[in-house]
Design a protein around this motif. Structure first.
Motif, PDB file in Angstrom:
ATOM      1  N   LEU A 111       0.845  -1.193   0.000  1.00  0.00           N
ATOM      2  CA  LEU A 111       0.000   0.000   0.000  1.00  0.00           C
ATOM      3  C   LEU A 111       0.880   1.242   0.000  1.00  0.00           C
ATOM      4  O   LEU A 111       1.853   1.332   0.747  1.00  0.00           O
ATOM      5  N   VAL A 112       0.543   2.208  -0.826  1.00  0.00           N
ATOM      6  CA  VAL A 112       1.236   3.505  -0.841  1.00  0.00           C
ATOM      7  C   VAL A 112       0.232   4.533  -0.329  1.00  0.00           C
ATOM      8  O   VAL A 112      -0.598   5.029  -1.084  1.00  0.00           O
ATOM      9  N   PHE A 113       0.311   4.825   0.951  1.00  0.00           N
ATOM     10  CA  PHE A 113      -0.719   5.651   1.589  1.00  0.00           C
ATOM     11  C   PHE A 113      -0.436   7.143   1.458  1.00  0.00           C
ATOM     12  O   PHE A 113      -1.214   7.886   0.872  1.00  0.00           O
ATOM     13  N   ALA A 114       0.673   7.601   2.014  1.00  0.00           N
ATOM     14  CA  ALA A 114       0.960   9.038   2.006  1.00  0.00           C
ATOM     15  C   ALA A 114       2.377   9.294   2.482  1.00  0.00           C
ATOM     16  O   ALA A 114       3.069   8.394   2.957  1.00  0.00           O
ATOM     17  N   ASP A 115       2.795  10.551   2.361  1.00  0.00           N
ATOM     18  CA  ASP A 115       4.088  10.995   2.867  1.00  0.00           C
ATOM     19  C   ASP A 115       3.941  12.455   3.278  1.00  0.00           C
ATOM     20  O   ASP A 115       3.064  13.170   2.776  1.00  0.00           O
ATOM     21  N   GLY A 116       4.783  12.889   4.189  1.00  0.00           N
ATOM     22  CA  GLY A 116       4.760  14.289   4.585  1.00  0.00           C
ATOM     23  C   GLY A 116       4.127  14.531   5.942  1.00  0.00           C
ATOM     24  O   GLY A 116       4.033  13.627   6.779  1.00  0.00           O
ATOM     25  N   ASN A 117       3.661  15.742   6.126  1.00  0.00           N
ATOM     26  CA  ASN A 117       3.144  16.213   7.409  1.00  0.00           C
ATOM     27  C   ASN A 117       1.618  16.207   7.421  1.00  0.00           C
ATOM     28  O   ASN A 117       0.990  16.963   6.678  1.00  0.00           O
ATOM     29  N   PRO A 118       0.985  15.387   8.262  1.00  0.00           N
ATOM     30  CA  PRO A 118      -0.484  15.338   8.302  1.00  0.00           C
ATOM     31  C   PRO A 118      -1.123  16.653   8.754  1.00  0.00           C
ATOM     32  O   PRO A 118      -2.316  16.865   8.532  1.00  0.00           O
ATOM     33  N   GLN A 119      -0.334  17.520   9.385  1.00  0.00           N
ATOM     34  CA  GLN A 119      -0.848  18.827   9.811  1.00  0.00           C
ATOM     35  C   GLN A 119      -0.514  19.935   8.811  1.00  0.00           C
ATOM     36  O   GLN A 119      -0.687  21.121   9.106  1.00  0.00           O
ATOM     37  N   ALA A 120      -0.062  19.567   7.632  1.00  0.00           N
ATOM     38  CA  ALA A 120       0.354  20.551   6.634  1.00  0.00           C
ATOM     39  C   ALA A 120      -0.837  21.384   6.154  1.00  0.00           C
ATOM     40  O   ALA A 120      -1.974  20.912   6.119  1.00  0.00           O
ATOM     41  N   ALA A 154      11.444  25.258  -4.706  1.00  0.00           N
ATOM     42  CA  ALA A 154      11.390  26.528  -5.428  1.00  0.00           C
ATOM     43  C   ALA A 154      10.462  27.541  -4.765  1.00  0.00           C
ATOM     44  O   ALA A 154      10.629  28.751  -4.946  1.00  0.00           O
ATOM     45  N   ILE A 155       9.498  27.054  -3.992  1.00  0.00           N
ATOM     46  CA  ILE A 155       8.589  27.981  -3.288  1.00  0.00           C
ATOM     47  C   ILE A 155       8.743  27.874  -1.775  1.00  0.00           C
ATOM     48  O   ILE A 155       7.844  28.187  -1.006  1.00  0.00           O
ATOM     49  N   GLY A 156       9.917  27.393  -1.357  1.00  0.00           N
ATOM     50  CA  GLY A 156      10.240  27.387   0.074  1.00  0.00           C
ATOM     51  C   GLY A 156       9.586  26.280   0.877  1.00  0.00           C
ATOM     52  O   GLY A 156       9.421  26.420   2.092  1.00  0.00           O
ATOM     53  N   LEU A 157       9.242  25.161   0.231  1.00  0.00           N
ATOM     54  CA  LEU A 157       8.594  24.050   0.935  1.00  0.00           C
ATOM     55  C   LEU A 157       9.427  22.785   0.809  1.00  0.00           C
ATOM     56  O   LEU A 157      10.333  22.697  -0.023  1.00  0.00           O
ATOM     57  N   ASP A 158       9.140  21.810   1.633  1.00  0.00           N
ATOM     58  CA  ASP A 158       9.733  20.476   1.509  1.00  0.00           C
ATOM     59  C   ASP A 158       8.728  19.475   2.061  1.00  0.00           C
ATOM     60  O   ASP A 158       7.597  19.830   2.394  1.00  0.00           O
ATOM     61  N   ARG A 159       9.129  18.230   2.171  1.00  0.00           N
ATOM     62  CA  ARG A 159       8.174  17.188   2.571  1.00  0.00           C
ATOM     63  C   ARG A 159       7.770  17.269   4.039  1.00  0.00           C
ATOM     64  O   ARG A 159       6.839  16.578   4.449  1.00  0.00           O
ATOM     65  N   THR A 160       8.445  18.050   4.810  1.00  0.00           N
ATOM     66  CA  THR A 160       8.029  18.230   6.199  1.00  0.00           C
ATOM     67  C   THR A 160       6.935  19.280   6.328  1.00  0.00           C
ATOM     68  O   THR A 160       6.323  19.403   7.387  1.00  0.00           O
ATOM     69  N   SER A 161       6.689  20.022   5.260  1.00  0.00           N
ATOM     70  CA  SER A 161       5.688  21.099   5.318  1.00  0.00           C
ATOM     71  C   SER A 161       4.519  20.873   4.360  1.00  0.00           C
ATOM     72  O   SER A 161       3.676  21.742   4.203  1.00  0.00           O
ATOM     73  N   VAL A 162       4.472  19.703   3.721  1.00  0.00           N
ATOM     74  CA  VAL A 162       3.365  19.379   2.828  1.00  0.00           C
ATOM     75  C   VAL A 162       2.905  17.950   3.117  1.00  0.00           C
ATOM     76  O   VAL A 162       3.575  17.190   3.823  1.00  0.00           O
ATOM     77  N   TYR A 163       1.759  17.599   2.554  1.00  0.00           N
ATOM     78  CA  TYR A 163       1.239  16.232   2.663  1.00  0.00           C
ATOM     79  C   TYR A 163       0.988  15.738   1.247  1.00  0.00           C
ATOM     80  O   TYR A 163       0.397  16.453   0.432  1.00  0.00           O
TER      81      TYR A 163
END
Length: 273
Positions: A111-120, A154-163
């Motif tokens: 299963l490929v569920f998700a990656d990143g921050n759930p509070q993003a 490029a817009i100042g984000l990474d995987r810790t700040s998105v879901y």
């Protein structure tokens, strides 16, 4: 008449790869033509011998066992009910792990569920996992994932700040396009996932996810860069479509338009602060 030479192992592997057979589903080969009473892994010599020919007709062989498949309408109804009752993302993931209504689960590695921050505050949704995602169990980890990381940077984000997630959580065999039935079966789960994350901005990546989630028939060329409302039933989330990173790898000339879309997303994040 000249016989063609038998293909080499390298040629056979190249043929299978081109046909979409690029990973093994099991560690050992399975002969599905064996009689169901002797088991799938029984050696060929263990098969019962046919009775000698007599004046009596030989009974017709029994058909090979087939996997019981859930009817699409039943699977969609089950998916809706399961997704509706999921109180958290962890619970939703557990329901997907146990869900057997989508045939893609049987051919995928995991299963490929998700990656990143759930509070993003921002959520990206693509179509379906590819080979690398299927192996690692995370979305966007192959070549397109590396490009997505650059797009975020490029817009100042990474995987810790998105879901990040996909409409389809299992890889279709050979990276084929998911069928409409497979999409409809998986749709309740991604809808509930978006509702639980509850982002301020939703970004759909590519035509399939855009048409599925934003309920539009427009192609990505027309729908990209336009803001719309995604209605969860409890609130409306600002949503925008842009090109899928995999498409940009094939058509790099569209990166300029994608950059315009990303700047629009960055501006929306600033104004929503």
């Amino acid at each position: 008449m000249m016989l063609e030479p038998a293909p080499t192992v390298a040629q056979l592997l190249a043929f299978y790869l081109e046909a979409g057979v690029d990973c093994a589903l099991m560690d050992e080969p399975v002969n599905r033509l064996l009689d169901e009473d002797i088991g799938l892994h029984a050696p060929a010599e263990a098969a019962p011998k046919r009775p000698p020919l007599t004046g009596m007709p030989t009974p017709a062989p029994r058909p090979a066992p087939t996997r019981t498949e859930v009817a699409p309408d039943v699977a969609v109804a089950a998916a809706r009910e399961a997704a509706r009752t999921a109180p958290t993302l962890d619970a939703l993931r557990g329901m997907l792990e146990a869900f057997d209504g989508c045939a893609l689960k049987g051919t995928a590695t995991r299963l490929v569920f998700a990656d990143g921050n759930p509070q993003a505050r921002i959520m990206f949704v693509g179509e379906a996992p590819g080979r690398d995602e299927d192996i690692e169990g995370l979305p966007f980890v192959g070549r397109s994932g590396k490009l997505l990381d650059l797009m975020l940077k490029a817009i100042g984000l990474d995987r810790t700040s998105v879901y990040i997630a996909n409409v389809i959580p299992w890889r279709p065999p050979g990276n084929r396009t998911p069928t409409p039935q497979e999409t409809q079966i998986c749709l309740p789960f991604i809808q509930r996932q978006i509702e639980l994350v509850n982002p301020d901005i939703l970004v759909t990546l590519g035509n399939p996810s855009t048409q599925t989630l934003l309920q539009t028939r427009d192609g990505i060329m027309k729908s990209r860069g336009r803001w719309a409302d995604y209605d969860t039933g409890t609130r409306k989330i600002r949503a925008i479509a842009t090109f899928h990173p995999a498409y940009l790898l094939r058509s790099p000339s569209y990166k300029r338009l994608t950059w315009m879309d990303l700047r629009s997303v960055a501006k929306a994040l600033e104004t929503a602060t």
